[in-house]
Design a protein around this motif. Structure first.
Motif, PDB file in Angstrom:
ATOM      1  N   PRO A   5       0.807  -1.215   0.000  1.00 19.88           N
ATOM      2  CA  PRO A   5       0.000   0.000   0.000  1.00 19.88           C
ATOM      3  C   PRO A   5       0.834   1.255   0.000  1.00 19.88           C
ATOM      4  O   PRO A   5       0.482   2.249  -0.629  1.00 19.88           O
ATOM      5  CB  PRO A   5      -0.820  -0.123   1.295  1.00 19.88           C
ATOM      6  CG  PRO A   5      -0.808  -1.573   1.618  1.00 19.88           C
ATOM      7  CD  PRO A   5       0.522  -2.084   1.143  1.00 19.88           C
ATOM      8  N   ILE A   6       1.966   1.227   0.744  1.00 17.70           N
ATOM      9  CA  ILE A   6       2.812   2.418   0.796  1.00 17.70           C
ATOM     10  C   ILE A   6       3.393   2.696  -0.573  1.00 17.70           C
ATOM     11  O   ILE A   6       3.397   3.819  -1.066  1.00 17.70           O
ATOM     12  CB  ILE A   6       3.933   2.227   1.848  1.00 17.70           C
ATOM     13  CG1 ILE A   6       3.298   2.028   3.225  1.00 17.70           C
ATOM     14  CG2 ILE A   6       4.873   3.406   1.839  1.00 17.70           C
ATOM     15  CD1 ILE A   6       4.303   1.736   4.315  1.00 17.70           C
ATOM     16  N   ALA A   7       3.903   1.611  -1.202  1.00 15.19           N
ATOM     17  CA  ALA A   7       4.477   1.802  -2.533  1.00 15.19           C
ATOM     18  C   ALA A   7       3.415   2.286  -3.511  1.00 15.19           C
ATOM     19  O   ALA A   7       3.662   3.137  -4.359  1.00 15.19           O
ATOM     20  CB  ALA A   7       5.099   0.494  -3.028  1.00 15.19           C
ATOM     21  N   LEU A   8       2.204   1.694  -3.364  1.00 15.84           N
ATOM     22  CA  LEU A   8       1.125   2.103  -4.251  1.00 15.84           C
ATOM     23  C   LEU A   8       0.723   3.553  -4.009  1.00 15.84           C
ATOM     24  O   LEU A   8       0.499   4.328  -4.928  1.00 15.84           O
ATOM     25  CB  LEU A   8      -0.089   1.182  -4.029  1.00 15.84           C
ATOM     26  CG  LEU A   8      -1.307   1.425  -4.939  1.00 15.84           C
ATOM     27  CD1 LEU A   8      -0.930   1.204  -6.396  1.00 15.84           C
ATOM     28  CD2 LEU A   8      -2.448   0.518  -4.529  1.00 15.84           C
ATOM     29  N   ALA A   9       0.659   3.918  -2.713  1.00 16.66           N
ATOM     30  CA  ALA A   9       0.262   5.281  -2.383  1.00 16.66           C
ATOM     31  C   ALA A   9       1.283   6.301  -2.816  1.00 16.66           C
ATOM     32  O   ALA A   9       0.953   7.425  -3.157  1.00 16.66           O
ATOM     33  CB  ALA A   9       0.022   5.407  -0.874  1.00 16.66           C
ATOM     34  N   MET A  10       2.584   5.910  -2.809  1.00 18.61           N
ATOM     35  CA  MET A  10       3.636   6.855  -3.147  1.00 18.61           C
ATOM     36  C   MET A  10       4.007   6.822  -4.618  1.00 18.61           C
ATOM     37  O   MET A  10       4.926   7.496  -5.051  1.00 18.61           O
ATOM     38  CB  MET A  10       4.895   6.565  -2.304  1.00 18.61           C
ATOM     39  CG  MET A  10       4.668   6.726  -0.799  1.00 18.61           C
ATOM     40  SD  MET A  10       4.096   8.375  -0.388  1.00 18.61           S
ATOM     41  CE  MET A  10       5.578   9.295  -0.836  1.00 18.61           C
ATOM     42  N   ALA A  11       3.300   5.995  -5.409  1.00 13.63           N
ATOM     43  CA  ALA A  11       3.641   5.886  -6.821  1.00 13.63           C
ATOM     44  C   ALA A  11       3.411   7.208  -7.521  1.00 13.63           C
ATOM     45  O   ALA A  11       2.425   7.887  -7.294  1.00 13.63           O
ATOM     46  CB  ALA A  11       2.778   4.806  -7.479  1.00 13.63           C
ATOM     47  N   ALA A  12       4.333   7.569  -8.359  1.00 15.92           N
ATOM     48  CA  ALA A  12       4.230   8.847  -9.078  1.00 15.92           C
ATOM     49  C   ALA A  12       3.285   8.708 -10.251  1.00 15.92           C
ATOM     50  O   ALA A  12       3.013   7.617 -10.723  1.00 15.92           O
ATOM     51  CB  ALA A  12       5.610   9.277  -9.562  1.00 15.92           C
ATOM     52  N   SER A  13       2.804   9.844 -10.715  1.00 14.37           N
ATOM     53  CA  SER A  13       1.930   9.849 -11.887  1.00 14.37           C
ATOM     54  C   SER A  13       2.738   9.430 -13.102  1.00 14.37           C
ATOM     55  O   SER A  13       3.923   9.735 -13.223  1.00 14.37           O
ATOM     56  CB  SER A  13       1.365  11.245 -12.109  1.00 14.37           C
ATOM     57  OG  SER A  13       0.634  11.630 -10.976  1.00 14.37           O
ATOM     58  N   PRO A  14       2.114   8.735 -14.027  1.00 15.97           N
ATOM     59  CA  PRO A  14       2.826   8.295 -15.212  1.00 15.97           C
ATOM     60  C   PRO A  14       3.231   9.474 -16.057  1.00 15.97           C
ATOM     61  O   PRO A  14       2.624  10.532 -16.031  1.00 15.97           O
ATOM     62  CB  PRO A  14       1.807   7.413 -15.928  1.00 15.97           C
ATOM     63  CG  PRO A  14       0.492   7.915 -15.451  1.00 15.97           C
ATOM     64  CD  PRO A  14       0.697   8.359 -14.053  1.00 15.97           C
ATOM     65  N   SER A  15       4.242   9.317 -16.810  1.00 18.24           N
ATOM     66  CA  SER A  15       4.712  10.394 -17.692  1.00 18.24           C
ATOM     67  C   SER A  15       3.764  10.555 -18.863  1.00 18.24           C
ATOM     68  O   SER A  15       2.915   9.724 -19.125  1.00 18.24           O
ATOM     69  CB  SER A  15       6.125  10.067 -18.208  1.00 18.24           C
ATOM     70  OG  SER A  15       6.083   8.868 -18.966  1.00 18.24           O
ATOM     71  N   ALA A  16       3.931  11.678 -19.550  1.00 22.27           N
ATOM     72  CA  ALA A  16       3.044  11.990 -20.681  1.00 22.27           C
ATOM     73  C   ALA A  16       3.151  10.945 -21.773  1.00 22.27           C
ATOM     74  O   ALA A  16       2.243  10.742 -22.560  1.00 22.27           O
ATOM     75  CB  ALA A  16       3.370  13.375 -21.216  1.00 22.27           C
ATOM     76  N   GLY A  17       4.249  10.237 -21.808  1.00 19.18           N
ATOM     77  CA  GLY A  17       4.428   9.279 -22.883  1.00 19.18           C
ATOM     78  C   GLY A  17       3.969   7.877 -22.556  1.00 19.18           C
ATOM     79  O   GLY A  17       4.191   6.954 -23.318  1.00 19.18           O
ATOM     80  N   SER A  18       3.361   7.667 -21.354  1.00 22.19           N
ATOM     81  CA  SER A  18       2.926   6.323 -20.983  1.00 22.19           C
ATOM     82  C   SER A  18       1.777   5.899 -21.884  1.00 22.19           C
ATOM     83  O   SER A  18       1.003   6.700 -22.364  1.00 22.19           O
ATOM     84  CB  SER A  18       2.493   6.310 -19.522  1.00 22.19           C
ATOM     85  OG  SER A  18       1.395   7.167 -19.343  1.00 22.19           O
ATOM     86  N   ASP A  19       1.636   4.589 -22.031  1.00 24.13           N
ATOM     87  CA  ASP A  19       0.625   4.052 -22.944  1.00 24.13           C
ATOM     88  C   ASP A  19      -0.404   3.224 -22.191  1.00 24.13           C
ATOM     89  O   ASP A  19      -0.833   2.178 -22.677  1.00 24.13           O
ATOM     90  CB  ASP A  19       1.302   3.189 -24.023  1.00 24.13           C
ATOM     91  CG  ASP A  19       2.182   4.020 -24.928  1.00 24.13           C
ATOM     92  OD1 ASP A  19       1.843   5.196 -25.128  1.00 24.13           O
ATOM     93  OD2 ASP A  19       3.187   3.498 -25.413  1.00 24.13           O
ATOM     94  N   LYS A  20      -0.798   3.658 -21.000  1.00 21.99           N
ATOM     95  CA  LYS A  20      -1.810   2.936 -20.236  1.00 21.99           C
ATOM     96  C   LYS A  20      -3.159   3.155 -20.893  1.00 21.99           C
ATOM     97  O   LYS A  20      -3.533   4.283 -21.212  1.00 21.99           O
ATOM     98  CB  LYS A  20      -1.824   3.413 -18.788  1.00 21.99           C
ATOM     99  CG  LYS A  20      -0.529   3.123 -18.032  1.00 21.99           C
ATOM    100  CD  LYS A  20      -0.615   3.608 -16.607  1.00 21.99           C
ATOM    101  CE  LYS A  20       0.646   3.223 -15.842  1.00 21.99           C
ATOM    102  NZ  LYS A  20       1.841   3.889 -16.373  1.00 21.99           N
TER     103      LYS A  20
END
Length: 517
Positions: A36-51
């Motif tokens: 949860p900590i890692a998930l909570a602290m995850a940064a926003s994806p960059s503009a070039g991500s393909d999610k």
């Protein structure tokens, strides 16, 4: 010997297996704890991500918990803050500030737009005025002799009278002797000089010329005189009653005309220096907008009212049709001679909170965003904007009733202002609608079991909250202060009350279930 070697080998293998198992368990626990900590602290994806969202096929910028919109996640899953799924924020709606409102919803809400325009309007302002009698047209009915009220025709103040109508009849005993003397001289054949002297004496005693002419014609002395109204109007003062004695110079009644009235305009103290004699005033009767009157300010009355902090301007208006009476409330528009270019919006588009003025602007992408403006004077149904808008922008002219109070603005507008903080995420339309429909001071309540207590918050596994559309879930609520609710224990069943706050939701009351009322 071989048997000992076998035993040692088996023991070594068992030891290694135990160590490997312990390491695996510890690693799993650490991984589970850190997830949860890692998930909570995850940064926003960059503009070039393909999610890409598997359901809609749209590109996803990040996922977030709508209850904690400022925290971004780079993958879908359960929210670490609540027992709910994270919601995606798509690339085609994440780069703009404001709120995207569906066109059907706009139509259902009756939202109407207006364009900010620049127009040349006359300098001026709106004010309130009241009508009064024109004192310059008032007449007084006075007695010139000592006498008694024989008959009073005007019965009460504020009675309407016509021009030439009788007001009072006076009995004057002092007139009898000079008239009898004049008649005796005339019957005895005295010369003209004595008759002229007797006539002059009667005139000195204020005997009317008409009564003297009647004396010559009839030969009978008269001791009664009737006083008449010199103009049509209203008896504003009546100072005598039947049988009362009057003296020379005493005012019996006062009559004010209605063909012209004064309009006294109340000028706010802040605009006192802008008012000059000669300025045009267009006045509208507050009870009937079709009744319009115009005039020019004749004079500025000296002094500021200590109660209303206003300056009074006086003008004369024509009331030949007798449609107005004194005391009527009038809406006045005071205009100057020269025109000024002004930026105008409909007055109904401006939301005034007392501390600031707000308009809801529609951006080029169709999103709605609040903008703080500085307003000037009103011009008819429009309001001048001195800063905050530019010509050609579109503003919401109707439908602001969703955010028509300071309490609503306090909770709704910060959420709408997506451009204030770079990390703030846009608000979903459903969240904005929910905020707009509930005042900032709204509280909610439910029951639950205390799962965890810290100095800053309390975690409950609580029952549904129908008012917010929440199902049963486990959620953390903030405490007003570290010393709040000291008696709350883990595992206890409680009834609690909470309200929205800047950081989520804050507790206002926590009580054991058995003690609630």
């Amino acid at each position: 010997m071989n048997q000992k070697l076998i035993v040692r080998a088996v023991a070594a293998v068992f030891t290694v297996a135990v160590l490997l198992g312990a390491g695996y368990v510890a690693g799993s626990r650490r991984t589970a704890t850190d997830t949860p900590i890692a998930l909570a602290m995850a940064a926003s994806p960059s503009a070039g991500s393909d999610k890409v969202d598997t359901k809609t096929g749209r590109k996803v910028l990040y996922w977030h918990d709508p209850m904690v919109p400022n925290q971004h996640f780079d993958k879908p899953g359960k929210s670490p803050f609540m027992n709910m799924e994270l919601q995606p924020v798509f690339a085609d709606e994440g780069g703009s500030s404001g709120v995207k409102v569906d066109s059907t919803l706009q139509q259902n809400l009756g939202i109407r737009y207006a364009t900010v325009v620049r127009q040349d309007t006359a300098e001026g302002f709106s004010a309130i005025g009241t009508t009064q009698f024109d004192e310059s047209m008032a007449d007084v009915v006075q007695s010139r002799v000592t006498g008694y009220i024989d008959h009073l025709y005007a019965s009460a103040p504020m009675q309407r009278v016509a021009q030439g109508a009788p007001i009072a009849s006076l009995f004057v005993p002092d007139w009898l002797a000079p008239q009898e003397e004049y008649l005796a001289l005339k019957r005895s054949g005295m010369d003209a000089s004595l008759l002229a002297a007797a006539r002059a004496r009667m005139q000195a005693l204020s005997i009317p010329d008409g009564l003297i002419a009647s004396l010559d014609r009839t030969g009978k002395a008269q001791t009664h005189v009737t006083l008449f109204a010199q103009r049509a109007g209203v008896v504003t003062e009546l100072n005598v009653r039947d049988g009362a004695m009057v003296s020379p110079g005493q005012t019996l009644a006062k009559i004010a005309g209605l063909s012209k009235l004064w309009l006294i305009v109340e000028i706010p103290e802040s605009l006192a220096l802008q008012v000059q004699p000669g300025m045009t005033v267009e006045a509208t009767f507050a009870g009937d907008a079709s009744q319009r009157f115009s005039g020019h300010i004749r004079e500025i009355l000296p002094g500021i009212s200590g109660d209303s902090r206003t300056l009074q301007a006086r003008l004369e208006i024509d009331n030949a049709g007798l449609k107005l009476t004194p005391g009527m409330l009038m809406r006045a528009r005071v205009s100057g001679a020269k025109t000024v270019s002004r930026l105008l919006v409909p007055s109904e588009a401006v939301i005034t909170t007392g501390k600031r003025s707000i308009v809801i602007v529609r951006n080029s992408d169709g999103r709605l965003q609040p903008v703080q403006i500085a307003v000037g004077s009103d011009s008819g149904d429009n309001t001048e904007v001195t800063s905050g808008l530019t010509e050609g922008q579109q503003v919401v002219a109707s439908g602001q009733f969703l955010i028509d109070s300071e309490a609503s603005l306090t909770s709704v507008l910060p959420k709408l202002e997506g451009s204030v903080a770079p990390e703030a995420s846009p608000v979903a339309p459903s969240a904005a609608s929910a905020s707009a429909s509930a005042p900032a001071a709204q509280t909610y309540e439910t029951t639950g079991k205390v799962e965890k207590v810290t100095s800053s918050d309390i975690t409950f596994s609580h029952q549904p909250v129908p008012a917010l559309g929440w199902s049963a879930m486990t959620m953390t609520f903030g405490k007003p202060s570290p010393t709040s609710f000291p008696d709350v224990k883990v595992g206890e069943s409680v009834h609690f009350v909470f309200k929205p706050s800047d950081d989520g939701y804050e507790l206002t009351q926590v009580e054991p279930v058995g003690s609630t009322k």
